[in-house]
Design a protein around this motif. Sequence first.
Motif, mmCIF file in Angstrom:
data_model
loop_
_atom_site.group_PDB
_atom_site.id
_atom_site.type_symbol
_atom_site.label_atom_id
_atom_site.label_comp_id
_atom_site.label_asym_id
_atom_site.label_seq_id
_atom_site.Cartn_x
_atom_site.Cartn_y
_atom_site.Cartn_z
ATOM 1 N N PRO A 1 2.160 9.535 5.986
ATOM 2 C CA PRO A 1 2.522 8.322 6.155
ATOM 3 C C PRO A 1 1.887 6.587 6.408
ATOM 4 C CG PRO A 1 2.840 9.468 8.227
ATOM 5 C CD PRO A 1 2.337 10.835 6.696
ATOM 6 N N LEU A 2 2.208 6.333 6.436
ATOM 7 C CA LEU A 2 1.133 4.733 6.881
ATOM 8 C C LEU A 2 2.022 4.189 8.039
ATOM 9 C CD1 LEU A 2 0.242 3.353 2.951
ATOM 10 C CD2 LEU A 2 -0.906 4.532 4.693
ATOM 11 N N ARG A 3 1.007 3.299 8.732
ATOM 12 C CA ARG A 3 1.874 2.870 10.126
ATOM 13 C C ARG A 3 2.108 1.708 9.462
ATOM 14 N NH1 ARG A 3 -4.305 3.620 13.345
ATOM 15 N NH2 ARG A 3 -3.929 5.948 13.931
ATOM 16 N N ALA A 4 2.788 1.136 11.137
ATOM 17 C CA ALA A 4 3.704 -0.294 10.304
ATOM 18 C C ALA A 4 2.446 -1.481 10.776
ATOM 19 C CB ALA A 4 4.176 -0.132 11.444
ATOM 20 N N ARG B 1 0.802 -0.971 0.255
ATOM 21 C CA ARG B 1 -0.056 -0.095 -0.164
ATOM 22 C C ARG B 1 0.765 1.278 -0.051
ATOM 23 N NH1 ARG B 1 -4.704 -2.159 -2.060
ATOM 24 N NH2 ARG B 1 -5.376 -3.838 -0.298
ATOM 25 N N THR B 2 2.048 1.331 0.422
ATOM 26 C CA THR B 2 2.906 1.839 1.064
ATOM 27 C C THR B 2 3.554 2.277 -1.271
ATOM 28 O OG1 THR B 2 4.013 1.534 2.383
ATOM 29 C CG2 THR B 2 5.127 3.215 1.057
ATOM 30 N N HIS B 3 3.141 1.530 -1.712
ATOM 31 C CA HIS B 3 3.373 2.477 -3.776
ATOM 32 C C HIS B 3 1.824 2.558 -3.944
ATOM 33 C CE1 HIS B 3 6.169 -0.146 -5.721
ATOM 34 N NE2 HIS B 3 6.755 -1.006 -4.192
ATOM 35 N N TRP B 4 1.330 2.260 -4.033
ATOM 36 C CA TRP B 4 0.083 2.947 -4.587
ATOM 37 C C TRP B 4 -0.239 3.989 -3.359
ATOM 38 C CZ3 TRP B 4 -5.175 -0.803 -4.501
ATOM 39 C CH2 TRP B 4 -4.703 -1.750 -5.309
ATOM 40 N N ASP C 1 9.718 16.800 -4.881
ATOM 41 C CA ASP C 1 10.453 16.335 -4.541
ATOM 42 C C ASP C 1 10.321 15.116 -3.585
ATOM 43 O OD1 ASP C 1 14.066 15.859 -4.546
ATOM 44 O OD2 ASP C 1 13.411 15.056 -2.892
ATOM 45 N N ASP C 2 10.913 13.500 -3.998
ATOM 46 C CA ASP C 2 9.806 12.925 -3.841
ATOM 47 C C ASP C 2 10.274 12.659 -1.789
ATOM 48 O OD1 ASP C 2 9.176 11.026 -5.837
ATOM 49 O OD2 ASP C 2 11.557 10.168 -5.797
ATOM 50 N N SER C 3 11.297 13.550 -1.660
ATOM 51 C CA SER C 3 11.269 13.809 0.046
ATOM 52 C C SER C 3 10.299 14.426 0.946
ATOM 53 C CB SER C 3 12.723 14.411 0.437
ATOM 54 O OG SER C 3 12.287 15.935 0.077
ATOM 55 N N GLN C 4 9.055 14.925 0.254
ATOM 56 C CA GLN C 4 7.633 15.264 -0.030
ATOM 57 C C GLN C 4 6.390 14.027 0.810
ATOM 58 O OE1 GLN C 4 8.217 18.609 1.513
ATOM 59 N NE2 GLN C 4 10.197 18.115 0.909
ATOM 60 N N PHE C 5 6.699 13.199 -0.676
ATOM 61 C CA PHE C 5 6.128 12.425 -0.133
ATOM 62 C C PHE C 5 5.309 11.900 1.390
ATOM 63 C CE2 PHE C 5 5.978 7.473 0.417
ATOM 64 C CZ PHE C 5 4.180 7.363 0.106
#
Length: 339
Positions: A297-300, A281-284, A328-332
């Motif tokens: 962010p997503l939970r562990a 789901r992090t990809h998505w 920049d990807d750092s903002q994701f």
Amino acid sequence: MANYKRQDARAWAKEMLVGCSGVTIPSYSADLKRLNERGIRHDIEKIVGLGYSYTLLCTEVAITPEENAQFTAWAKDTAGDKLGLFYHAGFGTLAENIDAVKLAEKAGADIALLSYPSNFWPTSEQDIYDYTRAFCDATELAVMLFPIPLWGFERVHPQGMSPELIRRLLDDCPNIVAIKAEQGFPHVAGLIETYHRFGAETIISCPIESDIIPLMKFMDLQFSGTSYTQWMGDHFPKTFELARSGKWEEAMQRYWQIQPARGAVGAATGAYMPGSNYINRTHWKYMDWLAGFNGGPLRAPAARIPDRLMKVLRQGLVASKLECTSDDDSQFLLGRFPC
């Protein structure tokens, strides 16, 4: 609450289950202790604006049933009647899924997508029938049946859910209104046989964007979902409508335009899916963020997405001339509306 009676669910679906459904992953606060209301509302507004008629409110992201009800309520309040909401029966046990669907019903869900927990290990078709029947009997919502190799039911039958099992379930569960037919994925035999056998009495959905547009030349399909296509902006709803309205050649022109994006997501998914049999789901969430959704962010336990695959996915959108952030990807992992 649903605006139809349980016994009328199939008639409701025939009229209302039309168009495309995306998937909305909830957003969380930076400390992961609560839901991010602004991020969620932004994502719901965004998917409505792209032309989607439904979205699946994803639960395979360490969310509680109570939080999912809040997620549903915010989505309903934000979209009103502009967007139908799928409850995602993706919790860890049958009992938890039933508790969660009852909360989601009250919060505004319109229909349920039935998944099966990873610790559910049926050894007979009766086991699959009993789980499915118990869930369907416990909810007033319409239910979309979801045969796919992810569940591992092929130990019971090569098709996962045999036509005979589906027949029993349709006969005994009047609120099963649709079948998300992915038996034998990535091949289309399960979809075509399910359409042949059951298409006259229930909605058959092909959620795979790369399959459904070509197949609509030969199949009358009114709905596609739930599937993760909103990362390509408004491309899929527009292309789907062209194909459905008889403008198939025009739809196919658009189909080939986004082949680079399609290839990118295939490469990224192929890098992890064969060994995990589980969706990252992090990809998505990252794919969403590229297209202007909140991200965050997503939970562990949350899987990671490596830089090399971020670059592949971003370049796929750029090469297809689709919307893609320049951030920049750092903002994701911060998200567009951090809290």
